[in-house]
Enzyme design. Structure first.
Site, PDB file in Angstrom:
ATOM      1  N   ARG A  26       0.856  -1.222   0.000  1.00 51.03           N
ATOM      2  CA  ARG A  26       0.000   0.000   0.000  1.00 51.03           C
ATOM      3  C   ARG A  26       0.883   1.260   0.000  1.00 51.03           C
ATOM      4  NH1 ARG A  26      -2.529  -0.754   5.603  1.00 51.03           N
ATOM      5  NH2 ARG A  26      -0.336  -1.323   5.893  1.00 51.03           N
ATOM      6  N   GLN A  49       4.268  23.693  19.078  1.00 52.12           N
ATOM      7  CA  GLN A  49       3.964  24.257  17.749  1.00 52.12           C
ATOM      8  C   GLN A  49       4.560  23.395  16.662  1.00 52.12           C
ATOM      9  OE1 GLN A  49       4.330  28.546  17.506  1.00 52.12           O
ATOM     10  NE2 GLN A  49       4.732  28.480  15.300  1.00 52.12           N
ATOM     11  N   ASN A  51       5.023  23.562  12.392  1.00 55.72           N
ATOM     12  CA  ASN A  51       4.897  24.446  11.226  1.00 55.72           C
ATOM     13  C   ASN A  51       5.167  23.664   9.945  1.00 55.72           C
ATOM     14  OD1 ASN A  51       4.428  26.716  12.836  1.00 55.72           O
ATOM     15  ND2 ASN A  51       6.605  27.241  12.960  1.00 55.72           N
ATOM     16  N   ARG A  62      15.787  30.154   2.853  1.00 53.35           N
ATOM     17  CA  ARG A  62      15.081  30.747   4.001  1.00 53.35           C
ATOM     18  C   ARG A  62      16.028  30.651   5.199  1.00 53.35           C
ATOM     19  NH1 ARG A  62       9.104  30.629   3.955  1.00 53.35           N
ATOM     20  NH2 ARG A  62       8.334  29.793   1.959  1.00 53.35           N
ATOM     21  N   HIS A  65      17.614  31.828  10.840  1.00 49.18           N
ATOM     22  CA  HIS A  65      16.780  32.339  11.926  1.00 49.18           C
ATOM     23  C   HIS A  65      17.026  31.611  13.247  1.00 49.18           C
ATOM     24  CE1 HIS A  65      13.810  33.302   8.445  1.00 49.18           C
ATOM     25  NE2 HIS A  65      14.877  34.093   8.424  1.00 49.18           N
ATOM     26  N   LYS A  75      14.241  22.417  17.409  1.00 45.59           N
ATOM     27  CA  LYS A  75      13.288  22.037  16.360  1.00 45.59           C
ATOM     28  C   LYS A  75      13.714  20.731  15.693  1.00 45.59           C
ATOM     29  CE  LYS A  75      14.218  26.299  14.566  1.00 45.59           C
ATOM     30  NZ  LYS A  75      14.266  27.449  13.632  1.00 45.59           N
ATOM     31  N   HIS A 122      19.035  28.505  12.043  1.00 44.38           N
ATOM     32  CA  HIS A 122      18.660  27.486  11.051  1.00 44.38           C
ATOM     33  C   HIS A 122      18.272  28.151   9.744  1.00 44.38           C
ATOM     34  CE1 HIS A 122      15.533  24.963   8.991  1.00 44.38           C
ATOM     35  NE2 HIS A 122      16.592  24.179   8.972  1.00 44.38           N
ATOM     36  N   TYR A 135       8.127  21.256  10.593  1.00 40.92           N
ATOM     37  CA  TYR A 135       8.923  21.649  11.763  1.00 40.92           C
ATOM     38  C   TYR A 135       8.147  21.315  13.031  1.00 40.92           C
ATOM     39  CZ  TYR A 135      11.320  25.266   8.848  1.00 40.92           C
ATOM     40  OH  TYR A 135      12.024  25.967   7.905  1.00 40.92           O
ATOM     41  N   LYS A 170      13.571  40.406   4.539  1.00 42.32           N
ATOM     42  CA  LYS A 170      14.009  40.286   5.934  1.00 42.32           C
ATOM     43  C   LYS A 170      15.365  39.584   6.007  1.00 42.32           C
ATOM     44  CE  LYS A 170      12.443  36.922   8.641  1.00 42.32           C
ATOM     45  NZ  LYS A 170      11.612  36.080   9.541  1.00 42.32           N
ATOM     46  N   ASP A 171      15.527  38.514   5.247  1.00 48.89           N
ATOM     47  CA  ASP A 171      16.788  37.762   5.323  1.00 48.89           C
ATOM     48  C   ASP A 171      17.911  38.517   4.611  1.00 48.89           C
ATOM     49  OD1 ASP A 171      15.140  34.496   5.027  1.00 48.89           O
ATOM     50  OD2 ASP A 171      15.412  35.858   6.730  1.00 48.89           O
TER      51      ASP A 171
HETATM   52  C1  LIG Z   1       8.312  31.126  12.157  1.00 51.21           C
HETATM   53  C2  LIG Z   1       6.932  31.707  12.127  1.00 51.21           C
HETATM   54  C3  LIG Z   1       6.589  32.730  11.262  1.00 51.21           C
HETATM   55  N1  LIG Z   1       5.314  33.224  11.294  1.00 51.21           N
HETATM   56  C4  LIG Z   1       4.941  34.269  10.347  1.00 51.21           C
HETATM   57  C5  LIG Z   1       5.907  35.437  10.242  1.00 51.21           C
HETATM   58  C6  LIG Z   1       5.771  35.842   8.804  1.00 51.21           C
HETATM   59  O1  LIG Z   1       4.659  36.696   8.660  1.00 51.21           O
HETATM   60  C7  LIG Z   1       5.442  34.543   8.075  1.00 51.21           C
HETATM   61  C8  LIG Z   1       6.654  33.933   7.397  1.00 51.21           C
HETATM   62  O2  LIG Z   1       7.706  33.962   8.350  1.00 51.21           O
HETATM   63  P1  LIG Z   1       9.184  33.857   7.854  1.00 51.21           P
HETATM   64  O3  LIG Z   1       9.374  34.757   6.655  1.00 51.21           O
HETATM   65  O4  LIG Z   1      10.084  34.066   9.047  1.00 51.21           O
HETATM   66  O5  LIG Z   1       9.253  32.342   7.367  1.00 51.21           O
HETATM   67  P2  LIG Z   1      10.611  31.561   7.085  1.00 51.21           P
HETATM   68  O6  LIG Z   1      11.590  32.449   6.389  1.00 51.21           O
HETATM   69  O7  LIG Z   1      10.216  30.288   6.445  1.00 51.21           O
HETATM   70  O8  LIG Z   1      11.190  31.267   8.531  1.00 51.21           O
HETATM   71  C9  LIG Z   1      11.197  29.947   9.060  1.00 51.21           C
HETATM   72  O9  LIG Z   1      12.194  29.249   8.395  1.00 51.21           O
HETATM   73  C10 LIG Z   1      13.455  29.252   9.038  1.00 51.21           C
HETATM   74  C11 LIG Z   1      14.445  28.557   8.143  1.00 51.21           C
HETATM   75  C12 LIG Z   1      13.301  28.624  10.384  1.00 51.21           C
HETATM   76  O10 LIG Z   1      14.077  27.777  10.834  1.00 51.21           O
HETATM   77  C13 LIG Z   1      12.189  29.088  11.210  1.00 51.21           C
HETATM   78  O11 LIG Z   1      11.418  27.988  11.643  1.00 51.21           O
HETATM   79  C14 LIG Z   1      11.310  30.073  10.566  1.00 51.21           C
HETATM   80  O12 LIG Z   1      11.896  31.306  10.897  1.00 51.21           O
HETATM   81  O13 LIG Z   1       4.964  33.651   9.080  1.00 51.21           O
HETATM   82  C15 LIG Z   1       4.351  32.753  12.137  1.00 51.21           C
HETATM   83  O14 LIG Z   1       3.200  33.231  12.116  1.00 51.21           O
HETATM   84  N2  LIG Z   1       4.668  31.750  13.000  1.00 51.21           N
HETATM   85  C16 LIG Z   1       5.914  31.200  13.033  1.00 51.21           C
HETATM   86  O15 LIG Z   1       6.155  30.285  13.840  1.00 51.21           O
END
Ligand SMILES: Cc1cn([C@H]2C[C@H](O)[C@@H](COP(=O)(O)OP(=O)(O)O[C@H]3O[C@H](C)C(=O)[C@H](O)[C@H]3O)O2)c(=O)[nH]c1=O
Length: 186
Positions: A26, A49, A51, A62, A65, A75, A122, A135, A170-171
């Site tokens: 399966r 949490q 994600n 990405r 962070h 994580k 990360h 995550y 942001k990054d």
């Molecule tokens: C992490 C997180 C973000 N957000 C909101 C904040 C922003 O409005 C949107 C996207 O966030 P961000 O641009 O920070 O997403 P990534 O760039 O994928 O960041 C993540 O990816 C890197 C590689 C990681 O390791 C972290 O888990 C996390 O920072 O989601 C939330 O609402 N909850 C959350 O837990």
């Protein structure tokens, strides 16, 4: 660890978790996480949490962070679709491997996950289009405690597999590491 094998890395606490799948005609069944398994990796056993991140374009990065105390988090990460070059950077103040990075290739078709303890930044690069990462976090996200470093910071010299094709503002505008950067306290 519930049929899971732990593989140490050169950065203490950063662990590659090899899961075991049961396959039949399966498909397959895999235990991604269980409380007993986390206990071997981390003192707390709570996962407040979970994600899911979807990245459309190969080459996208990405990161990098992290969350500062009191919102520091560990994580557990698994790739659910495609392949990624997953990077963790040791930011622990006083660590022998401070600012060292280690990468693991995570592939939806392979049984590997990565456990990243508190005190690490990360990030990852999509090696295929349409990657999905799951995550599991040991602490809830707190925007006010979030920090970031440039994925192309010369002080880290991360050897990304591909040219970076897409990155968030942001990054791209995260601070560069300077001589005052002391890392994260436990
Ligand atoms: C992490 C997180 C973000 N957000 C909101 C904040 C922003 O409005 C949107 C996207 O966030 P961000 O641009 O920070 O997403 P990534 O760039 O994928 O960041 C993540 O990816 C890197 C590689 C990681 O390791 C972290 O888990 C996390 O920072 O989601 C939330 O609402 N909850 C959350 O837990």
């Amino acid at each position: 660890m519930g049929g899971m094998k732990l593989h140490a890395t050169p950065l203490s606490g950063l662990v590659v978790v090899e899961t075991k799948s049961v396959n039949d005609d399966r498909g397959s069944f895999t235990r991604v996480f269980c409380e007993a398994s986390l206990r071997e990796l981390h003192p707390s056993k709570d996962i407040p949490q979970v994600n899911l991140s979807v990245t459309y374009q190969r080459g996208t990065v990405r990161g990098m962070h992290y969350q500062r105390p009191p919102a520091a988090e560990a994580k557990l990460i698994r790739c659910l679709r495609g392949r990624v070059f997953d990077v963790a950077v040791d930011l622990r103040a006083g660590s022998k491997t401070f600012l060292h990075w280690h990468a693991v290739e995570l592939d939806a078709d392979k049984p590997l996950q990565v456990f990243i303890p508190e005190g690490f930044a990360h990030g990852f690069q999509a090696l295929t289009d349409n990657v999905q990462l799951l995550y599991l976090h040991t602490a809830p996200w707190r925007r006010e405690h979030e920090g970031g470093l440039r994925p192309d910071d010369p002080a880290l010299a991360i050897e990304w597999r591909l040219a970076i094709s897409l990155i968030s503002d942001k990054d791209r505008t995260a601070p560069l590491i300077d001589h005052e950067f002391a890392g994260l306290q436990p």
